[in-house]
Motif scaffolding. Structure first.
Motif, PDB file in Angstrom:
ATOM      1  N   ILE A 279       0.839  -1.202   0.000  1.00  0.00           N
ATOM      2  CA  ILE A 279       0.000   0.000   0.000  1.00  0.00           C
ATOM      3  C   ILE A 279       0.873   1.251   0.000  1.00  0.00           C
ATOM      4  CG2 ILE A 279      -1.669   1.333   1.353  1.00  0.00           C
ATOM      5  CD1 ILE A 279      -2.791  -1.389   2.323  1.00  0.00           C
ATOM      6  N   GLN A 280       1.921   1.236   0.820  1.00  0.00           N
ATOM      7  CA  GLN A 280       2.835   2.383   0.907  1.00  0.00           C
ATOM      8  C   GLN A 280       3.494   2.650  -0.442  1.00  0.00           C
ATOM      9  OE1 GLN A 280       6.196   1.631   3.420  1.00  0.00           O
ATOM     10  NE2 GLN A 280       6.930   3.740   3.375  1.00  0.00           N
ATOM     11  N   LEU A 281       3.923   1.605  -1.138  1.00  0.00           N
ATOM     12  CA  LEU A 281       4.558   1.786  -2.441  1.00  0.00           C
ATOM     13  C   LEU A 281       3.585   2.381  -3.454  1.00  0.00           C
ATOM     14  CD1 LEU A 281       6.640  -1.524  -2.742  1.00  0.00           C
ATOM     15  CD2 LEU A 281       7.466   0.763  -2.145  1.00  0.00           C
ATOM     16  N   CYS A 282       2.337   1.921  -3.432  1.00  0.00           N
ATOM     17  CA  CYS A 282       1.328   2.491  -4.329  1.00  0.00           C
ATOM     18  C   CYS A 282       1.115   3.976  -4.044  1.00  0.00           C
ATOM     19  CB  CYS A 282       0.008   1.741  -4.182  1.00  0.00           C
ATOM     20  SG  CYS A 282       0.010   0.073  -4.879  1.00  0.00           S
ATOM     21  N   GLN A 283       1.080   4.341  -2.778  1.00  0.00           N
ATOM     22  CA  GLN A 283       0.890   5.741  -2.405  1.00  0.00           C
ATOM     23  C   GLN A 283       2.095   6.589  -2.815  1.00  0.00           C
ATOM     24  OE1 GLN A 283       0.240   5.122   1.777  1.00  0.00           O
ATOM     25  NE2 GLN A 283      -1.998   5.015   1.573  1.00  0.00           N
ATOM     26  N   GLU A 284       3.283   6.060  -2.555  1.00  0.00           N
ATOM     27  CA  GLU A 284       4.506   6.814  -2.816  1.00  0.00           C
ATOM     28  C   GLU A 284       4.739   7.042  -4.303  1.00  0.00           C
ATOM     29  OE1 GLU A 284       9.335   6.427  -1.968  1.00  0.00           O
ATOM     30  OE2 GLU A 284       7.906   5.144  -0.888  1.00  0.00           O
ATOM     31  N   SER A 336      -0.270  -1.037 -14.367  1.00  0.00           N
ATOM     32  CA  SER A 336      -0.095  -0.572 -12.991  1.00  0.00           C
ATOM     33  C   SER A 336       0.536  -1.653 -12.128  1.00  0.00           C
ATOM     34  CB  SER A 336      -1.436  -0.151 -12.394  1.00  0.00           C
ATOM     35  OG  SER A 336      -2.001   0.927 -13.099  1.00  0.00           O
ATOM     36  N   LEU A 337       0.066  -2.874 -12.303  1.00  0.00           N
ATOM     37  CA  LEU A 337       0.580  -3.995 -11.528  1.00  0.00           C
ATOM     38  C   LEU A 337       2.032  -4.284 -11.893  1.00  0.00           C
ATOM     39  CD1 LEU A 337      -0.178  -6.049  -9.408  1.00  0.00           C
ATOM     40  CD2 LEU A 337      -1.194  -7.465 -11.193  1.00  0.00           C
ATOM     41  N   GLY A 338       2.356  -4.217 -13.177  1.00  0.00           N
ATOM     42  CA  GLY A 338       3.744  -4.413 -13.597  1.00  0.00           C
ATOM     43  C   GLY A 338       4.679  -3.383 -12.993  1.00  0.00           C
ATOM     44  N   ARG A 339       4.266  -2.118 -12.994  1.00  0.00           N
ATOM     45  CA  ARG A 339       5.084  -1.068 -12.371  1.00  0.00           C
ATOM     46  C   ARG A 339       5.292  -1.344 -10.892  1.00  0.00           C
ATOM     47  NH1 ARG A 339       2.134   3.956 -12.449  1.00  0.00           N
ATOM     48  NH2 ARG A 339       3.982   4.751 -11.358  1.00  0.00           N
ATOM     49  N   LEU A 340       4.233  -1.755 -10.206  1.00  0.00           N
ATOM     50  CA  LEU A 340       4.335  -2.052  -8.781  1.00  0.00           C
ATOM     51  C   LEU A 340       5.341  -3.170  -8.523  1.00  0.00           C
ATOM     52  CD1 LEU A 340       3.403  -1.808  -5.830  1.00  0.00           C
ATOM     53  CD2 LEU A 340       1.517  -3.372  -6.396  1.00  0.00           C
ATOM     54  N   LEU A 341       5.313  -4.205  -9.336  1.00  0.00           N
ATOM     55  CA  LEU A 341       6.248  -5.318  -9.137  1.00  0.00           C
ATOM     56  C   LEU A 341       7.698  -4.862  -9.308  1.00  0.00           C
ATOM     57  CD1 LEU A 341       4.531  -8.359 -10.915  1.00  0.00           C
ATOM     58  CD2 LEU A 341       4.319  -7.580  -8.541  1.00  0.00           C
ATOM     59  N   THR A 342       7.960  -4.001 -10.284  1.00  0.00           N
ATOM     60  CA  THR A 342       9.346  -3.534 -10.473  1.00  0.00           C
ATOM     61  C   THR A 342       9.805  -2.696  -9.283  1.00  0.00           C
ATOM     62  OG1 THR A 342       8.754  -1.474 -11.673  1.00  0.00           O
ATOM     63  CG2 THR A 342       9.008  -3.495 -12.978  1.00  0.00           C
ATOM     64  N   ILE A 343       8.899  -1.922  -8.698  1.00  0.00           N
ATOM     65  CA  ILE A 343       9.251  -1.110  -7.527  1.00  0.00           C
ATOM     66  C   ILE A 343       9.493  -2.001  -6.314  1.00  0.00           C
ATOM     67  CG2 ILE A 343       8.407   0.672  -5.941  1.00  0.00           C
ATOM     68  CD1 ILE A 343       6.747   1.737  -8.391  1.00  0.00           C
ATOM     69  N   TYR A 344       8.595  -2.969  -6.124  1.00  0.00           N
ATOM     70  CA  TYR A 344       8.733  -3.877  -4.984  1.00  0.00           C
ATOM     71  C   TYR A 344      10.060  -4.624  -5.039  1.00  0.00           C
ATOM     72  CZ  TYR A 344       7.950  -8.059  -2.158  1.00  0.00           C
ATOM     73  OH  TYR A 344       8.076  -9.087  -1.261  1.00  0.00           O
ATOM     74  N   MET A 345      10.474  -5.070  -6.218  1.00  0.00           N
ATOM     75  CA  MET A 345      11.741  -5.781  -6.362  1.00  0.00           C
ATOM     76  C   MET A 345      12.937  -4.927  -5.964  1.00  0.00           C
ATOM     77  SD  MET A 345      11.573  -8.041  -9.846  1.00  0.00           S
ATOM     78  CE  MET A 345      10.033  -8.046 -10.710  1.00  0.00           C
ATOM     79  N   GLN A 346      12.823  -3.601  -6.139  1.00  0.00           N
ATOM     80  CA  GLN A 346      13.942  -2.708  -5.853  1.00  0.00           C
ATOM     81  C   GLN A 346      14.039  -2.325  -4.377  1.00  0.00           C
ATOM     82  OE1 GLN A 346      14.403   0.617  -8.854  1.00  0.00           O
ATOM     83  NE2 GLN A 346      12.516  -0.303  -9.639  1.00  0.00           N
ATOM     84  N   GLY A 347      13.015  -2.631  -3.593  1.00  0.00           N
ATOM     85  CA  GLY A 347      12.991  -2.230  -2.193  1.00  0.00           C
ATOM     86  C   GLY A 347      13.756  -3.201  -1.313  1.00  0.00           C
ATOM     87  N   PRO A 348      14.112  -2.746  -0.100  1.00  0.00           N
ATOM     88  CA  PRO A 348      14.798  -3.629   0.835  1.00  0.00           C
ATOM     89  C   PRO A 348      13.859  -4.695   1.372  1.00  0.00           C
ATOM     90  CG  PRO A 348      14.207  -1.570   1.907  1.00  0.00           C
ATOM     91  CD  PRO A 348      13.848  -1.402   0.458  1.00  0.00           C
TER      92      PRO A 348
END
Length: 369
Positions: A279-284, A336-348
């Motif tokens: 949820i935080q990643l989607c908001q950010e 949108s879902l694809g973008r979210l997955l790429t962001i999630y992969m980059q997070g700690p």
């Protein structure tokens, strides 16, 4: 972290390839080879379980605690239950779907000797013969039969053709991509999820992104019959994000646009901390999203937990109208879902402590309240 662009042409192409490759649960070898070939083309190493679940690896700076992202490539289908004296076949469903969605479906029957085109029909299919009885007959698998496109008049002809109880039936997907961005097809659950995961992998490889921890894309082959990710996880996976369909229907908060985050399904709530990280990643990153709860739904996450895996799980979805029927989605949700997955992969990783299966209280999180 940064949002990576999703190649929508690649996403479309790989989705259509997946849709045109039959893969009812239990008959998935062809689609397994297809995904393996695509991973090889992208330069992503992988292993296969004995039955064909795919465990790929995107190496990160650290190996623990690592994460998995899972989508399933098996679909609904049918199986021959009995051979009838009129040369047709009784059927049972593979996976849970209502017989009314099978009426009139074109399909392929796979026998030990070859394959045959066929149609699933109600027992009373001719309006010129049965008149109003067509509308009065019940709906359900007990009232359907398989008509094979061969010269078959009786049981003897079926046996000559090599048809047996237990033969698989794959339902045609009939995909159509509209100029308004909608995609109509059977089995978007979860071929669309697998396509999104591959598109996210393609973006990470194309942009040569350095990931902080190892990420394991998983493609499972038995989600529709309940076992899913039960045996496909690496033992050091601490968090698993499942990608599947959201149920867009009256009484639900899902949408065909943006990302739908499932807070709980029939197996219980998803992990609080991983869900709120999503949820935080989607908001950010300004990704349109909504939350929902699914009452008659389970996924790879449930299978993983029920198999005894101590892993944090969350579920992100693309909204599907008429799920397990003739389904519809919109490209907005997939992108949108694809973008979210790429962001999630980059997070700690969520918590450094999660690298241990069992450890001290130090570093264990606290929920607000």
């Amino acid at each position: 972290m940064r949002s990576l662009s999703i190649d929508t042409q690649y996403l479309t192409d790989i989705l259509l390839k997946l849709l045109y490759t039959p893969s009812p649960s239990g008959y998935t070898d062809r689609v397994v080879h297809l995904v393996c070939e695509e991973l090889e083309r992208l330069g992503v190493p992988f292993d296969l379980t004995r039955r064909g679940a795919i465990r790929a690896t995107l190496k990160g700076v650290a190996s623990q605690p690592n994460r998995a992202i899972v989508a399933h490539i098996d679909t609904l289908g049918a199986m021959v239950k009995g051979l009838k004296s009129n040369g047709r076949c009784e059927l049972v469903p593979v996976g849970h779907w209502n017989g009314r969605f099978a009426e009139g479906a074109r399909c392929t029957l796979y026998t030990d000797l070859g394959q045959h085109r066929a149609t699933i029909l109600p027992l009373k299919a001719s309006g010129h013969t049965f008149g109003p009885e067509i509308d009065a007959q019940p709906a359900g698998w007990d009232y359907l039969e398989l008509r094979i496109d061969e010269i078959v008049h009786d049981l003897k002809d079926l046996l000559r053709l090599g048809v047996h109880v237990g033969d698989f039936v794959a339902i045609d997907t009939c995909p159509e991509v509209t100029t308004t961005g909608f995609i109509n097809a059977r089995h978007l659950d979860d071929k669309a999820g697998a396509a999104v995961l591959l598109a996210a992998i393609e973006a990470v490889k194309r942009e040569r992104v350095v990931l902080p921890v190892d990420t394991h894309p998983l493609f499972t082959i038995s989600e529709e019959v309940g076992s899913g990710a039960s045996a496909a996880l690496h033992q050091d996976v601490a968090e698993m994000l499942t990608v599947d369909n959201g149920t867009t229907a009256p009484g639900q908060n899902s949408s065909e646009f943006g990302v739908t985050i499932c807070m709980a399904d029939m197996s219980g709530p998803f992990d609080y901390h991983l869900t709120h990280r999503i949820i935080q990643l989607c908001q950010e990153f300004d990704i349109r999203h909504q939350r929902d709860v699914f009452r008659y739904y389970r996924s790879d996450s449930a299978a993983a937990l029920e198999a005894g895996n101590d892993v944090r799980t969350a579920l992100v979805t693309f909204g599907v109208d008429a799920s397990h029927g003739y389904e519809r989605i919109h490209f907005d949700a997939l992108e949108s879902l694809g973008r979210l997955l790429t962001i999630y992969m980059q997070g700690p990783a969520l918590f450094a402590r999660d690298r241990y299966e069992i450890g001290p209280r130090t570093g264990f999180p606290t929920q607000p309240g």
